[in-house]
Design a protein around this motif. Structure first.
Motif, short mmCIF file in Angstrom:
data_model
loop_
_atom_site.label_atom_id
_atom_site.label_comp_id
_atom_site.label_asym_id
_atom_site.label_seq_id
_atom_site.Cartn_x
_atom_site.Cartn_y
_atom_site.Cartn_z
N LEU A 16 5.41 5.24 -1.46
CA LEU A 16 4.22 5.35 -1.02
C LEU A 16 3.39 6.00 -2.03
CD1 LEU A 16 2.03 5.54 1.07
CD2 LEU A 16 2.74 7.98 1.86
N ILE A 17 2.74 5.07 -2.78
CA ILE A 17 1.97 5.47 -4.24
C ILE A 17 0.62 5.78 -3.60
CG2 ILE A 17 1.26 4.93 -6.18
CD1 ILE A 17 4.59 5.31 -5.74
N THR A 18 0.37 6.98 -3.50
CA THR A 18 -1.21 7.24 -3.19
C THR A 18 -1.44 8.81 -3.84
OG1 THR A 18 -2.70 7.55 -1.31
CG2 THR A 18 -0.47 8.44 -0.88
N ASP A 19 -2.72 8.81 -4.03
CA ASP A 19 -3.40 10.26 -4.44
C ASP A 19 -3.28 11.08 -3.28
OD1 ASP A 19 -3.75 9.29 -7.13
OD2 ASP A 19 -5.77 8.37 -6.63
N GLY A 20 -3.17 12.27 -3.68
CA GLY A 20 -3.23 13.38 -2.70
C GLY A 20 -3.58 14.82 -3.41
N ARG A 58 -2.23 16.88 1.57
CA ARG A 58 -3.04 16.02 2.16
C ARG A 58 -2.96 14.63 1.49
NH1 ARG A 58 -8.95 14.92 1.42
NH2 ARG A 58 -9.89 14.62 3.62
N PHE A 59 -2.68 13.69 2.26
CA PHE A 59 -2.52 12.46 1.66
C PHE A 59 -2.76 11.38 2.54
CE2 PHE A 59 1.67 13.70 3.44
CZ PHE A 59 2.21 12.65 3.65
N ARG A 60 -2.66 10.02 2.35
CA ARG A 60 -3.14 8.84 3.23
C ARG A 60 -1.53 8.37 3.42
NH1 ARG A 60 -8.25 7.27 3.50
NH2 ARG A 60 -9.43 8.34 1.77
N ILE A 61 -1.20 8.20 4.83
CA ILE A 61 -0.16 7.38 5.26
C ILE A 61 -0.62 5.97 5.36
CG2 ILE A 61 1.80 7.30 6.78
CD1 ILE A 61 1.23 10.05 7.75
N GLY A 62 -0.02 5.19 4.27
CA GLY A 62 -0.54 3.83 4.30
C GLY A 62 -1.42 3.35 3.28
N GLY A 63 -2.28 2.31 3.37
CA GLY A 63 -3.16 1.67 2.42
C GLY A 63 -4.32 2.68 2.04
N ALA A 64 -5.29 2.31 1.21
CA ALA A 64 -6.23 3.26 0.75
C ALA A 64 -7.39 3.53 1.91
CB ALA A 64 -6.95 2.55 -0.49
N ASP A 65 -7.31 2.52 2.94
CA ASP A 65 -8.24 2.60 4.14
C ASP A 65 -7.42 3.46 5.24
OD1 ASP A 65 -6.50 0.61 4.57
OD2 ASP A 65 -7.75 -0.72 5.72
N ALA A 66 -6.40 4.04 5.18
CA ALA A 66 -5.67 4.62 6.06
C ALA A 66 -6.38 6.24 6.24
CB ALA A 66 -4.25 4.96 5.61
N SER A 67 -6.23 6.58 7.47
CA SER A 67 -6.74 8.15 7.49
C SER A 67 -6.00 9.05 6.77
CB SER A 67 -6.68 8.39 9.00
OG SER A 67 -5.57 8.36 9.44
#
Length: 115
Positions: A16-20, A58-67
């Motif tokens: 899960l590569i996302t900014d948080g 705090r991070f998004r679970i899923g894609g860039a449009d995820a909550s």
């Protein structure tokens, strides 16, 4: 707190590569989530010392449009993420979470591990 690269995870991790963001209570710091499991996650952060208490991630679970998801966690492993020592890799264990967040997280992990 462990400071080793040996594998001690109890649950399989899904990428899960996302900014948080990490909320320390008195300040916040950006982070980069690199993987997640049902019980924890790994982040890369510029924060030097891991806190010895519960913090909020705090991070998004899923894609860039995820909550956004906000979860309490404790750092259980910390090690340098690069040779320069600028960034740290923190292994974090989740504290009990709301049922809706738990379902969303488990669904994401299960789906990613099937692929």
């Amino acid at each position: 707190m462990e400071s080793t690269t040996s594998e001690r995870r109890r649950q399989p991790r899904a990428p899960l590569i996302t900014d948080g963001e990490i909320d320390f209570g008195d300040h916040r710091a950006p982070c980069r989530v690199v993987d997640v499991s049902r019980t924890g996650l790994a982040v890369i952060t510029e924060a030097r010392r891991p806190p010895m208490r519960v913090i909020r991630v705090r991070f998004r679970i899923g894609g860039a449009d995820a909550s956004w998801a906000e979860l309490d966690a404790t750092v259980v492993r910390a090690e340098p993420a690069d040779e320069a020592g600028v960034n740290a890799l923190w292994g974090m264990e989740f504290q009990p979470m709301e049922p809706g967040t738990r379902i969303k997280l488990r669904s994401y992990v299960t789906t990613e591990l099937r692929n």
